[in-house]
Motif scaffolding. Sequence first.
Motif, PDB file in Angstrom:
ATOM      1  N   VAL A  24       0.697  -0.855   0.045  1.00  0.00           N
ATOM      2  CA  VAL A  24      -0.184   0.030   0.302  1.00  0.00           C
ATOM      3  C   VAL A  24       0.836   0.893  -0.130  1.00  0.00           C
ATOM      4  O   VAL A  24       0.307   2.286  -0.613  1.00  0.00           O
ATOM      5  CB  VAL A  24      -0.769  -0.045   0.859  1.00  0.00           C
ATOM      6  CG1 VAL A  24      -1.745   1.123   1.356  1.00  0.00           C
ATOM      7  CG2 VAL A  24      -2.051  -1.221   0.605  1.00  0.00           C
ATOM      8  N   VAL A  25       1.637   0.933   0.447  1.00  0.00           N
ATOM      9  CA  VAL A  25       2.626   2.566   1.100  1.00  0.00           C
ATOM     10  C   VAL A  25       3.825   1.856  -0.353  1.00  0.00           C
ATOM     11  O   VAL A  25       3.382   3.906  -0.880  1.00  0.00           O
ATOM     12  CB  VAL A  25       3.816   2.288   1.921  1.00  0.00           C
ATOM     13  CG1 VAL A  25       4.611   3.380   1.947  1.00  0.00           C
ATOM     14  CG2 VAL A  25       3.012   1.670   3.593  1.00  0.00           C
ATOM     15  N   GLY A  26       4.121   1.675  -1.251  1.00  0.00           N
ATOM     16  CA  GLY A  26       4.775   1.575  -2.097  1.00  0.00           C
ATOM     17  C   GLY A  26       3.394   2.076  -3.391  1.00  0.00           C
ATOM     18  O   GLY A  26       4.514   2.882  -4.367  1.00  0.00           O
ATOM     19  N   MET A  27       2.533   1.883  -3.392  1.00  0.00           N
ATOM     20  CA  MET A  27       1.311   2.583  -4.516  1.00  0.00           C
ATOM     21  C   MET A  27       1.375   3.508  -4.384  1.00  0.00           C
ATOM     22  O   MET A  27       1.139   4.115  -5.514  1.00  0.00           O
ATOM     23  CB  MET A  27       0.141   1.400  -4.394  1.00  0.00           C
ATOM     24  CG  MET A  27       0.499  -0.204  -4.480  1.00  0.00           C
ATOM     25  SD  MET A  27      -1.515  -0.803  -4.280  1.00  0.00           S
ATOM     26  CE  MET A  27      -2.201  -0.062  -5.518  1.00  0.00           C
ATOM     27  N   PHE A  28       1.184   4.699  -3.212  1.00  0.00           N
ATOM     28  CA  PHE A  28       0.997   5.406  -2.501  1.00  0.00           C
ATOM     29  C   PHE A  28       1.544   6.728  -2.666  1.00  0.00           C
ATOM     30  O   PHE A  28       1.731   8.048  -3.193  1.00  0.00           O
ATOM     31  CB  PHE A  28      -0.165   5.205  -1.413  1.00  0.00           C
ATOM     32  CG  PHE A  28      -1.134   5.020  -2.060  1.00  0.00           C
ATOM     33  CD1 PHE A  28      -2.409   5.674  -2.197  1.00  0.00           C
ATOM     34  CD2 PHE A  28      -1.355   4.094  -1.223  1.00  0.00           C
ATOM     35  CE1 PHE A  28      -3.558   5.161  -3.497  1.00  0.00           C
ATOM     36  CE2 PHE A  28      -2.767   3.737  -2.049  1.00  0.00           C
ATOM     37  CZ  PHE A  28      -3.617   3.478  -2.875  1.00  0.00           C
ATOM     38  N   ALA A  29       3.205   6.554  -2.532  1.00  0.00           N
ATOM     39  CA  ALA A  29       4.396   6.856  -2.032  1.00  0.00           C
ATOM     40  C   ALA A  29       4.588   7.736  -3.628  1.00  0.00           C
ATOM     41  O   ALA A  29       5.238   9.210  -2.982  1.00  0.00           O
ATOM     42  CB  ALA A  29       5.613   6.032  -1.464  1.00  0.00           C
ATOM     43  N   PRO A  30       4.818   6.827  -4.649  1.00  0.00           N
ATOM     44  CA  PRO A  30       5.532   8.008  -5.391  1.00  0.00           C
ATOM     45  C   PRO A  30       4.536   8.927  -5.940  1.00  0.00           C
ATOM     46  O   PRO A  30       5.025  10.198  -6.313  1.00  0.00           O
ATOM     47  CB  PRO A  30       5.311   6.946  -6.810  1.00  0.00           C
ATOM     48  CG  PRO A  30       5.596   5.603  -6.291  1.00  0.00           C
ATOM     49  CD  PRO A  30       4.932   5.678  -4.958  1.00  0.00           C
ATOM     50  N   GLY A  31       2.774   8.685  -6.095  1.00  0.00           N
ATOM     51  CA  GLY A  31       1.671  10.192  -6.219  1.00  0.00           C
ATOM     52  C   GLY A  31       2.447  11.298  -5.147  1.00  0.00           C
ATOM     53  O   GLY A  31       2.490  12.190  -5.676  1.00  0.00           O
ATOM     54  N   TYR A  32       2.331  10.077  -3.559  1.00  0.00           N
ATOM     55  CA  TYR A  32       2.315  11.392  -2.468  1.00  0.00           C
ATOM     56  C   TYR A  32       3.998  12.174  -2.848  1.00  0.00           C
ATOM     57  O   TYR A  32       3.492  13.830  -2.561  1.00  0.00           O
ATOM     58  CB  TYR A  32       2.263  11.081  -1.555  1.00  0.00           C
ATOM     59  CG  TYR A  32       2.182  11.739  -0.168  1.00  0.00           C
ATOM     60  CD1 TYR A  32       1.453  12.238   0.148  1.00  0.00           C
ATOM     61  CD2 TYR A  32       3.852  12.156   0.179  1.00  0.00           C
ATOM     62  CE1 TYR A  32       1.673  13.844   1.114  1.00  0.00           C
ATOM     63  CE2 TYR A  32       4.354  12.653   1.324  1.00  0.00           C
ATOM     64  CZ  TYR A  32       3.043  13.118   1.729  1.00  0.00           C
ATOM     65  OH  TYR A  32       2.629  14.363   2.989  1.00  0.00           O
ATOM     66  N   PHE A  33       5.038  11.975  -3.442  1.00  0.00           N
ATOM     67  CA  PHE A  33       6.324  13.256  -3.671  1.00  0.00           C
ATOM     68  C   PHE A  33       5.765  13.268  -4.922  1.00  0.00           C
ATOM     69  O   PHE A  33       5.938  15.131  -4.905  1.00  0.00           O
ATOM     70  CB  PHE A  33       7.111  11.601  -3.818  1.00  0.00           C
ATOM     71  CG  PHE A  33       8.719  12.574  -4.640  1.00  0.00           C
ATOM     72  CD1 PHE A  33       9.329  12.540  -3.256  1.00  0.00           C
ATOM     73  CD2 PHE A  33       9.386  12.553  -6.158  1.00  0.00           C
ATOM     74  CE1 PHE A  33      10.077  13.616  -3.484  1.00  0.00           C
ATOM     75  CE2 PHE A  33      10.105  12.851  -6.097  1.00  0.00           C
ATOM     76  CZ  PHE A  33      10.731  13.241  -5.320  1.00  0.00           C
ATOM     77  N   ILE A  34       5.003  12.825  -5.488  1.00  0.00           N
ATOM     78  CA  ILE A  34       5.385  14.292  -6.894  1.00  0.00           C
ATOM     79  C   ILE A  34       4.419  14.996  -6.395  1.00  0.00           C
ATOM     80  O   ILE A  34       3.893  16.075  -7.278  1.00  0.00           O
ATOM     81  CB  ILE A  34       4.401  13.268  -8.790  1.00  0.00           C
ATOM     82  CG1 ILE A  34       5.156  12.012  -8.951  1.00  0.00           C
ATOM     83  CG2 ILE A  34       3.792  14.216  -9.357  1.00  0.00           C
ATOM     84  CD1 ILE A  34       6.383  12.789  -9.268  1.00  0.00           C
ATOM     85  N   ARG A  35       3.213  15.674  -6.398  1.00  0.00           N
ATOM     86  CA  ARG A  35       1.763  16.136  -5.229  1.00  0.00           C
ATOM     87  C   ARG A  35       2.929  17.191  -4.184  1.00  0.00           C
ATOM     88  O   ARG A  35       2.337  17.858  -4.390  1.00  0.00           O
ATOM     89  CB  ARG A  35       0.730  15.414  -4.697  1.00  0.00           C
ATOM     90  CG  ARG A  35      -0.225  14.935  -5.580  1.00  0.00           C
ATOM     91  CD  ARG A  35      -1.516  14.054  -4.971  1.00  0.00           C
ATOM     92  NE  ARG A  35      -1.469  13.559  -3.939  1.00  0.00           N
ATOM     93  CZ  ARG A  35      -1.214  11.845  -4.174  1.00  0.00           C
ATOM     94  NH1 ARG A  35      -1.620  11.243  -5.155  1.00  0.00           N
ATOM     95  NH2 ARG A  35      -0.746  11.017  -3.091  1.00  0.00           N
TER      96      ARG A  35
END
Length: 310
Positions: free
Chosen positions: A140-151
Motif C-alpha cells: 500500500v505504501v509503495g503504491m501511494f508513495a510515488p504519487g504523494y511525492f509528486i504532489r
Amino acid sequence: MTLTPSATLALVILFLAMSFGAIAILAFVNLRQARITSRRLAGMPGSVSGRAPTKKIKPAKNLVALIGKHLTLPDAKEISKIRFSLSQAGFYSAKSVPVFYAVRLAAILVPQFILLGSAAFIGSDFSPNLLLKISILLIVVGMFAPGYFIRSRTNNRMLSAREGFPDFLDLLLSCIEAGLGLDAALNTVAKELGQRYPVLKINLDLLNLELMAGRRRHEAFKNFAERLGLEEARALTVMLKQSEEMGSSLGNALRTFSDELRSKRMLLAEEKAMALSAKLTVPLILFIFPTLMAMLLLPAAARLSVTFGG
C-alpha cells in the motif's frame, strides 16, 4: 490446511520471481520489436541480410525507462495527464513517464525482497500472519508513495512560484518601460530570477523556447500558466491577450495588473489574519482553558480537602 513459514516464504519468492521473469520477457520482446522497427524505418528489413547494419540498441541503456514504458496504461489521455503532472513537479524529460511507472513498480517489489531477506535472517521471530500484514502494508505504501511525492513536489514548486511572481511582474514591467520588447524582456527577467526563483526561471526558459520555435504568444503563455498552476499566471495570460488584441499599451496594462495583484494578495493576508481568531478557538478550549481552570480550582480544592479532612 495451514502452511509452514518456510512454505509461505517459498511461495512468495516464487511469485516475485515469476513477476520479474514476465517483466524481463516483455522488455526483451519489445526491445526486439523496436530494433525491427528501426531497421524498417531506415529502409533495411530485418529479414534481409547483406545490407548496411543499423546501430545496435544497447539493451542496458535506459533499462528503467524501457521497463516502465511497457507497464504504462494504454490510454493516451491518462499518459498525457501523468506527463503533465510530472512536468508540474519539475520532470521535463521525454522518458519521465516510463521512469515514473518503473519507480512505482520498484517501490512495490523492492520492499518485498527486503522483507523476505529480513525474515530469512531473523527466522522464527516472524510469524506468517505478521509477515503477510507487513507485506500488505508495504504494498500500500509503495503504491501511494510515488504519487504523494509528486504532489508534494508540485505544491512546493507552486508555493515558490507564487512567492516570486510579484517580483517577476515588477522586473517585466521595468524592462518594458525601459524600451525592451516583450520577448527580450522575458529573456532578461529569466536571467535575473535564476538565482532566487529557479522554478520561475525554468518555466520562463521553456516559454522563451516556445516563442523562439514560432508558437503563438497566447498559446506559449497559456502553457506557461498551466505548468505553474497559478491563477495569477492564467490572469496574466488573459490580460496579455486582451492587450494584444485591443492594441493598448502593454506597460500600462502590466502596471494595472501588478497593482491589482498586490491588492488581492493584501486582501488574502487580511482574510487569513481575521480567520486566525476563529481557528484558535478550538485549541484554546481544548488545551488552555482546562489548564486555567485547573490552576484556579486546585488551590481551593486543596483548602477544602484540608478543612473537611481535618
